[in-house]
Design a protein around this motif. Structure first.
Motif, PDB file in Angstrom:
ATOM      1  N   PHE A   1      -6.202   7.728  -3.528  1.00  0.00           N
ATOM      2  CA  PHE A   1      -6.288   7.185  -2.181  1.00  0.00           C
ATOM      3  C   PHE A   1      -7.628   6.507  -1.960  1.00  0.00           C
ATOM      4  O   PHE A   1      -8.672   7.006  -2.379  1.00  0.00           O
ATOM      5  N   HIS A   2      -7.591   5.369  -1.277  1.00  0.00           N
ATOM      6  CA  HIS A   2      -8.797   4.607  -0.961  1.00  0.00           C
ATOM      7  C   HIS A   2      -8.733   4.230   0.515  1.00  0.00           C
ATOM      8  O   HIS A   2      -7.708   3.731   0.985  1.00  0.00           O
ATOM      9  N   LEU A   3      -9.810   4.495   1.251  1.00  0.00           N
ATOM     10  CA  LEU A   3      -9.869   4.111   2.657  1.00  0.00           C
ATOM     11  C   LEU A   3     -10.544   2.757   2.757  1.00  0.00           C
ATOM     12  O   LEU A   3     -11.671   2.579   2.304  1.00  0.00           O
ATOM     13  N   SER A   4      -9.850   1.792   3.334  1.00  0.00           N
ATOM     14  CA  SER A   4     -10.360   0.428   3.420  1.00  0.00           C
ATOM     15  C   SER A   4     -11.115   0.215   4.731  1.00  0.00           C
ATOM     16  O   SER A   4     -10.629   0.594   5.800  1.00  0.00           O
ATOM     17  N   PRO A   5     -12.307  -0.413   4.682  1.00  0.00           N
ATOM     18  CA  PRO A   5     -13.061  -0.708   5.900  1.00  0.00           C
ATOM     19  C   PRO A   5     -12.524  -1.936   6.635  1.00  0.00           C
ATOM     20  O   PRO A   5     -12.896  -2.186   7.766  1.00  0.00           O
ATOM     21  N   SER A   6     -11.639  -2.699   5.989  1.00  0.00           N
ATOM     22  CA  SER A   6     -11.120  -3.912   6.618  1.00  0.00           C
ATOM     23  C   SER A   6      -9.598  -3.962   6.503  1.00  0.00           C
ATOM     24  O   SER A   6      -9.008  -3.287   5.662  1.00  0.00           O
ATOM     25  N   PRO A   7      -8.945  -4.756   7.361  1.00  0.00           N
ATOM     26  CA  PRO A   7      -7.477  -4.825   7.348  1.00  0.00           C
ATOM     27  C   PRO A   7      -6.925  -5.211   5.983  1.00  0.00           C
ATOM     28  O   PRO A   7      -7.532  -5.974   5.246  1.00  0.00           O
ATOM     29  N   LEU A   8      -5.755  -4.669   5.680  1.00  0.00           N
ATOM     30  CA  LEU A   8      -5.088  -4.911   4.400  1.00  0.00           C
ATOM     31  C   LEU A   8      -3.949  -5.914   4.539  1.00  0.00           C
ATOM     32  O   LEU A   8      -3.496  -6.493   3.571  1.00  0.00           O
ATOM     33  N   ILE A   9      -3.460  -6.068   5.765  1.00  0.00           N
ATOM     34  CA  ILE A   9      -2.327  -6.948   6.047  1.00  0.00           C
ATOM     35  C   ILE A   9      -2.780  -7.928   7.118  1.00  0.00           C
ATOM     36  O   ILE A   9      -3.397  -7.532   8.105  1.00  0.00           O
ATOM     37  N   HIS A  10      -2.477  -9.209   6.939  1.00  0.00           N
ATOM     38  CA  HIS A  10      -2.992 -10.237   7.840  1.00  0.00           C
ATOM     39  C   HIS A  10      -2.474 -10.135   9.264  1.00  0.00           C
ATOM     40  O   HIS A  10      -3.135 -10.548  10.189  1.00  0.00           O
ATOM     41  N   ARG A  11      -1.282  -9.595   9.454  1.00  0.00           N
ATOM     42  CA  ARG A  11      -0.730  -9.478  10.799  1.00  0.00           C
ATOM     43  C   ARG A  11      -0.506  -8.006  11.121  1.00  0.00           C
ATOM     44  O   ARG A  11       0.528  -7.444  10.800  1.00  0.00           O
ATOM     45  N   PRO A  12      -1.458  -7.325  11.773  1.00  0.00           N
ATOM     46  CA  PRO A  12      -1.390  -5.876  11.963  1.00  0.00           C
ATOM     47  C   PRO A  12      -0.150  -5.389  12.699  1.00  0.00           C
ATOM     48  O   PRO A  12       0.281  -4.275  12.500  1.00  0.00           O
ATOM     49  N   GLN A  13       0.452  -6.192  13.551  1.00  0.00           N
ATOM     50  CA  GLN A  13       1.623  -5.734  14.299  1.00  0.00           C
ATOM     51  C   GLN A  13       2.920  -6.045  13.575  1.00  0.00           C
ATOM     52  O   GLN A  13       3.982  -6.041  14.165  1.00  0.00           O
ATOM     53  N   ALA A  14       2.853  -6.338  12.301  1.00  0.00           N
ATOM     54  CA  ALA A  14       4.019  -6.798  11.543  1.00  0.00           C
ATOM     55  C   ALA A  14       5.187  -5.816  11.596  1.00  0.00           C
ATOM     56  O   ALA A  14       6.329  -6.219  11.545  1.00  0.00           O
ATOM     57  N   GLU A  15       4.915  -4.513  11.720  1.00  0.00           N
ATOM     58  CA  GLU A  15       6.009  -3.546  11.696  1.00  0.00           C
ATOM     59  C   GLU A  15       6.898  -3.643  12.923  1.00  0.00           C
ATOM     60  O   GLU A  15       7.957  -3.056  12.969  1.00  0.00           O
TER      61      GLU A  15
END
Length: 162
Positions: free
Chosen positions: A129-143
């Motif tokens: 597991f890795h905790l990312s300091p920045s968004p991983l997906i360009h559109r956060p509300q995609a779900e």
């Protein structure tokens, strides 16, 4: 001889950046062949501290395809309340989807990228597991949408025709 385990590299991000959200996430977890549970309950393997998350929100389920000597995985939604966005598709309660070598997943504000590194052992797998300091997906509300969003820029979804 030692058999190489399959490794799941899981990167996690949440916009609030509250350390409590990921406080119970281990750096690494060795797992057998049963499903890896994700949620907020104490008995989940990947426990995330978010009130909007179901106790058992989703699972990563290892299996072996016929004729293959490698473990592969599917993601199954266990939450009755929320949906899970996986590689451009919205999944609801008890729906599942086979995972590809790299997968973008979003649920309850969490952004997760799961990268599968195949191994020869069928007895289990390891999650790093890795905790990312920045968004991983360009559109956060995609779900929250049912529209297909290509991870490959400009390419239409498979089967959409010319």
């Amino acid at each position: 001889t030692e058999r190489a385990l399959t490794v799941l590299h899981v990167s996690l991000y949440h916009p609030r950046r509250d350390p409590a959200t990921f406080a119970k996430v281990p750096p690494q977890l060795q797992h057998g062949t049963n499903p890896l549970l994700v949620g907020r309950a104490p008995d989940t393997h990947l426990q995330l501290q978010l009130p909007c998350l179901s106790r058992r929100h989703l699972s990563l389920e290892p299996y072996r395809e016929k004729g293959s000597a490698l473990l592969t995985f599917c993601l199954k939604v266990l939450s009755r309340r929320g949906c899970v966005w996986v590689n451009g598709l919205t999944l609801r309660f008890l729906e599942q989807l086979p995972l590809s070598p790299v997968n973008r997943v979003a649920f309850s504000g969490i952004q997760m990228v799961v990268r599968i590194e195949g191994g020869t052992s069928l007895e289990g797998f390891v999650c790093c597991f890795h905790l990312s300091p920045s968004p991983l997906i360009h559109r956060p509300q995609a779900e929250e949408t049912d529209e297909w969003e290509s991870t490959f820029q400009g390419q239409p979804p498979p089967g959409s025709g010319p």
